[in-house]
Each structure stands twice: as structure tokens, then as C-alpha cells.
Design an enzyme around this catalytic site. Sequence first.
Site, mmCIF file in Angstrom:
data_model
loop_
_atom_site.group_PDB
_atom_site.id
_atom_site.type_symbol
_atom_site.label_atom_id
_atom_site.label_comp_id
_atom_site.label_asym_id
_atom_site.label_seq_id
_atom_site.Cartn_x
_atom_site.Cartn_y
_atom_site.Cartn_z
ATOM 1 N N THR A 1 5.319 25.752 3.962
ATOM 2 C CA THR A 1 4.980 26.194 5.319
ATOM 3 C C THR A 1 5.909 25.622 6.378
ATOM 4 O OG1 THR A 1 3.383 24.390 5.633
ATOM 5 C CG2 THR A 1 2.525 26.465 4.744
ATOM 6 N N ASP B 1 1.210 12.616 6.427
ATOM 7 C CA ASP B 1 0.883 14.027 6.632
ATOM 8 C C ASP B 1 -0.282 14.136 7.616
ATOM 9 O OD1 ASP B 1 1.418 16.833 4.783
ATOM 10 O OD2 ASP B 1 -0.345 16.775 6.083
ATOM 11 N N CYS C 1 13.191 23.556 14.334
ATOM 12 C CA CYS C 1 12.632 22.997 13.098
ATOM 13 C C CYS C 1 11.715 21.826 13.428
ATOM 14 C CB CYS C 1 13.759 22.547 12.167
ATOM 15 S SG CYS C 1 13.155 21.661 10.734
ATOM 16 N N HIS D 1 10.950 18.773 2.076
ATOM 17 C CA HIS D 1 10.087 17.596 2.121
ATOM 18 C C HIS D 1 9.419 17.388 0.781
ATOM 19 C CE1 HIS D 1 7.825 21.106 3.567
ATOM 20 N NE2 HIS D 1 6.759 20.582 2.985
ATOM 21 N N ASN E 1 6.966 21.949 -2.311
ATOM 22 C CA ASN E 1 6.735 23.386 -2.289
ATOM 23 C C ASN E 1 8.012 24.076 -1.827
ATOM 24 O OD1 ASN E 1 4.022 22.949 -2.973
ATOM 25 N ND2 ASN E 1 3.442 22.723 -0.822
ATOM 26 N N GLY F 1 4.397 28.110 -1.613
ATOM 27 C CA GLY F 1 3.453 27.566 -0.639
ATOM 28 C C GLY F 1 4.088 26.724 0.451
ATOM 29 N N HIS G 1 6.043 15.690 -0.890
ATOM 30 C CA HIS G 1 4.713 15.122 -0.670
ATOM 31 C C HIS G 1 4.517 13.975 -1.668
ATOM 32 C CE1 HIS G 1 3.039 18.717 1.582
ATOM 33 N NE2 HIS G 1 4.036 19.299 0.940
ATOM 34 N N CYS H 1 12.922 18.455 11.994
ATOM 35 C CA CYS H 1 14.100 17.933 12.725
ATOM 36 C C CYS H 1 13.624 17.302 14.036
ATOM 37 C CB CYS H 1 15.116 19.034 12.991
ATOM 38 S SG CYS H 1 16.172 19.428 11.572
HETATM 39 P P1 AMP Z 1 4.294 22.468 2.927
HETATM 40 O O1 AMP Z 1 3.068 23.345 2.998
HETATM 41 O O2 AMP Z 1 4.637 22.012 1.545
HETATM 42 O O3 AMP Z 1 5.475 23.111 3.636
HETATM 43 O O4 AMP Z 1 3.911 21.139 3.683
HETATM 44 C C1 AMP Z 1 3.968 21.006 5.060
HETATM 45 C C2 AMP Z 1 3.104 19.830 5.381
HETATM 46 O O5 AMP Z 1 3.422 19.386 6.680
HETATM 47 C C3 AMP Z 1 1.599 20.122 5.368
HETATM 48 O O6 AMP Z 1 0.965 19.276 4.419
HETATM 49 C C4 AMP Z 1 1.161 19.800 6.798
HETATM 50 O O7 AMP Z 1 -0.103 19.187 6.853
HETATM 51 C C5 AMP Z 1 2.265 18.879 7.261
HETATM 52 N N1 AMP Z 1 2.496 18.836 8.712
HETATM 53 C C6 AMP Z 1 2.636 19.895 9.547
HETATM 54 N N2 AMP Z 1 2.889 19.460 10.792
HETATM 55 C C7 AMP Z 1 2.913 18.107 10.743
HETATM 56 C C8 AMP Z 1 3.119 17.068 11.714
HETATM 57 N N3 AMP Z 1 3.369 17.352 13.002
HETATM 58 N N4 AMP Z 1 3.055 15.784 11.304
HETATM 59 C C9 AMP Z 1 2.795 15.496 10.018
HETATM 60 N N5 AMP Z 1 2.612 16.416 9.050
HETATM 61 C C10 AMP Z 1 2.662 17.707 9.413
HETATM 62 ZN ZN ZN Z 2 14.983 20.571 9.996
#
Ligand code: AMP
Ligand code: ZN
Length: 112
Positions: free
Chosen positions: A93, A29, A3, A98, A85, A91, A100, A6
Site C-alpha cells: 500500500t 508501524d 512518497c 519496506h 509486500n 498487498g 515489516h 520519503c
Molecule cells: P504495506 O501494506 O506492506 O505497503 O505496508 C504499509 C504499512 O505502512 C502499513 O502497515 C501501515 O500501517 C504503515 N503506515 C502507513 N502510514 C504510516 C505512517 N505515517 N507511520 C507509520 N506507519 C505507517
Molecule cells: Zn520514497
Amino acid sequence: MDCLFCKIVEGVIPSSKVYEDDMMLAFKDINPQAPVHVLMIPKMHIDSLDGVNAENLPYVTHIFEKIPAIAASLGLDKGYRLISNCGYEGGQTVGHLHFHLLGGKKLGENIL
Ligand code: AMP
Ligand code: ZN
């Protein structure tokens, strides 16, 4: 478990932290969608909003308790937006719950 968030909690992957305590972490982010774009995560792994239950709920409520102070520390005195999300159609990813926190400009009034 593999993860990304994590690993950020563990410090294996670096992040730009804006707040941390024993239950949560807030960091910038990597691909900001607004002048201020911070992710707030529980230090306990929870897959998504769908994974919230009575046992891990304190980690979620703790984040909500801290939002006003974190927002204030980021200069979001004129307001901000909170998004989580959930799942494929939502949406999501990264499979670690988390929130935002977005702001620093006048955001559009529509959700999408
Ligand atoms: P979500 O699409 O809601 O799952 O948001 C995941 C977010 O994590 C996206 O806005 C990415 O830009 C952000 N993200 C992915 N990898 C990293 C990272 N290593 N450090 C900071 N943010 C990240
Ligand atoms: Zn985790």
C-alpha cells in the site's frame, strides 16, 4: 515525488523511530499487527522489491545486516517475522520498499 516514506525520512512527517543511520530508518508501524511491528526502509527511494537493482542493492543488504541488532534491541530474542509486500497482489500500500519486522508473541505458522 509524493512518497509518504520519503517524507518520513526527511522528517516532514513524524515517526516513532527505533533505529536510524545514514542508509536506513526503522520506525513503529502506525497500525501494528503484533506487539512489536516495525518498518525498516532504505533512505534511498526504491519502489518495491521489484525495484531492487545492482546500484541500490547496498541499501537493501545494509538493512539485512542490521536486522539482528534491531531485533535484539526490540527484545525479539525468541524470534520474529520479516515481510515485504510487493505490488498490488502482494498487498503493498506504500510505494517505498519496506520490510515489516513483526514479533513479541507467538505468531501463527501459516503465512496468511
Ligand atoms: P504495506 O501494506 O506492506 O505497503 O505496508 C504499509 C504499512 O505502512 C502499513 O502497515 C501501515 O500501517 C504503515 N503506515 C502507513 N502510514 C504510516 C505512517 N505515517 N507511520 C507509520 N506507519 C505507517
Ligand atoms: Zn520514497
